[in-house]
Design a protein around this motif. Structure first.
Motif: not given
Length: 409
Positions: A88, A91-92, A198, A291, A294, A325
């Motif tokens: 996470f 990916t953020l 991701y 996004s 997430c 996010s």
């Protein structure tokens, strides 16, 4: 025609994975700095993501279960939560860089600072996620991203010596003035850019959003074996252009505007127009992917209702994670942090998380209880095990190389 249009899921995933803001700059930077010496890494990464994306898509189509749901079941709540946290955060970070990438493309068009574009870009991404159908979203941005084919045209127009290029690709050497640790560091970053977690989260979740079943395995495989190699080819063309134009002149790449230089040299203003369109579409598509990813990972881990195709009231917590996010990513960019460096760091951290993502996929793809006759064959298993060893080695080496080279300096 339906199957042809269905390929856009793979195209969107591949363009978002291979040609997002970090990879646009990283491919150009590696070409300018190392010439053709790291092309082999990109090719290895393309094969690897095809192997595991095909498994993840097949598992989703046959079992109806997305990747992170399976990761939690196979690794247990504690290990899976650690994987969730790492995936996470990576990916953020990537989402923040993609928002900045869209804004940078708009800055090149308007000469208005990219920071002033961030609120509008963030809002636009949210509106597309909130109001646009999944199929429409993937087709518009997946196909618009194909404007980056202009890099392939530019390379052909430069009329390089194909024999010399082949010699350099097949006999890679660390360039004079570059150390082996730095060479390996950028190699791992390139490999991780192809194998970013991701990508499989989005791809397998997207298959469920499109209600894939056993009857859609052909569609799933066409997505993988057309979309992902295409994304790899675009990244390769960007690297090649830089190796041909920038590397001989010793020009370093540290900004998005420099990525377009080989196309401008080859094709002029018309080529630049296609580059700007492709960069905008690719980074916007990657912002959508990250996004949504997430939201996918968090909702799938906790067993919440999720999906872009579901009404917001029916999947409120999923949509809330997506919104939060986006806001956090936007605020991170507005601090003034270098978006390109953020993505480069995220690739290294992604390399660390790779084994925990891909091991469960390999295990489940061999489970007759889930897969029936659609279990892995001998070739898929052989490639899966070989790549798992490579992934593990990259994971163990990523952080030590990052510290030893001061992030490639």
């Amino acid at each position: 025609m339906k199957r042809v249009l269905a390929v856009t899921l793979g195209i969107l995933t591949a363009i978002g994975g291979f040609v997002d803001i970090g990879d646009l700059v990283a491919s150009s930077l590696v070409g300018a700095r190392f010439g053709f010496a790291l092309v082999w890494v990109l090719l290895v990464g393309v094969v690897g993501i095809c192997v595991y994306a095909e498994m993840a898509g097949r598992v989703a189509a046959v079992s109806g279960r997305p990747t992170f749901d399976i990761v939690r079941e196979r690794l247990g709540p504690r290990v899976a939560f650690a994987n969730l946290t790492g995936s996470f955060l990576v990916t953020l970070l990537t989402l923040a860089a993609e928002l900045a990438g869209v804004a940078l493309a708009l800055e090149l068009l308007s000469s208005v600072s990219y920071l002033l574009w961030i609120p509008a870009v963030t809002f636009a991404v949210w509106v597309v996620i909130w109001r646009t159908k999944f199929e429409t979203m993937e087709r518009i941005f997946g196909l618009a991203g194909l404007a980056l084919i202009v890099f392939i045209v530019a390379v052909l127009h430069l009329d390089p010596s194909w024999g010399d290029m082949w010699q350099q690709v097949t006999h890679p050497e660390v360039p004079a003035g570059e150390g082996l640790p730095t060479y390996l560091y950028y190699g791992i970053a390139l490999f991780a850019s192809a194998m970013t977690p991701y990508e499989v989260f989005f791809f397998s979740s997207g298959g469920i959003e499109e209600r894939w079943s056993r009857e859609d395995l052909i569609t799933e495989r066409v997505n993988v074996f057309v979309g992902f190699p295409l994304g790899g080819l675009l990244a390769l063309s960007i690297m090649t252009g830089s190796a041909l134009v920038l590397h001989p002149e010793g020009i370093a790449v540290d900004h998005l505007s420099q990525v377009a230089l080989p196309v401008v040299v080859s094709l002029g203003k018309v080529g630049l127009a296609f580059v700007l369109l492709g960069v905008f579409a690719a980074t916007f598509g990657a912002a959508l992917e990250t996004s949504l990813s997430c939201g996918y990972t968090v909702a799938q881990f906790f067993g919440w209702s999720w999906g872009k195709t579901k009404a917001p009231r029916a999947a409120a917590r999923f949509h809330l994670v997506v919104i939060v996010s986006l806001l956090v990513g936007a605020m991170l960019v507005l601090t003034g942090i270098d978006p390109i460096k953020v993505t480069e760091y995220s690739l290294v951290f992604a390399a660390v998380a790779l084994p925990l993502t891909y091991l469960p996929i390999l295990v489940v793809a061999n489970d007759h209880e889930y897969m029936g006759e659609a279990v892995n064959g001998r070739l898929a298993n052989t490639l899966g095990v070989v790549y798992l060893v490579v992934i593990t080695a990259a994971s163990l080496a990523a952080l030590p190389l990052m510290f030893a080279t001061k992030a490639g300096l």
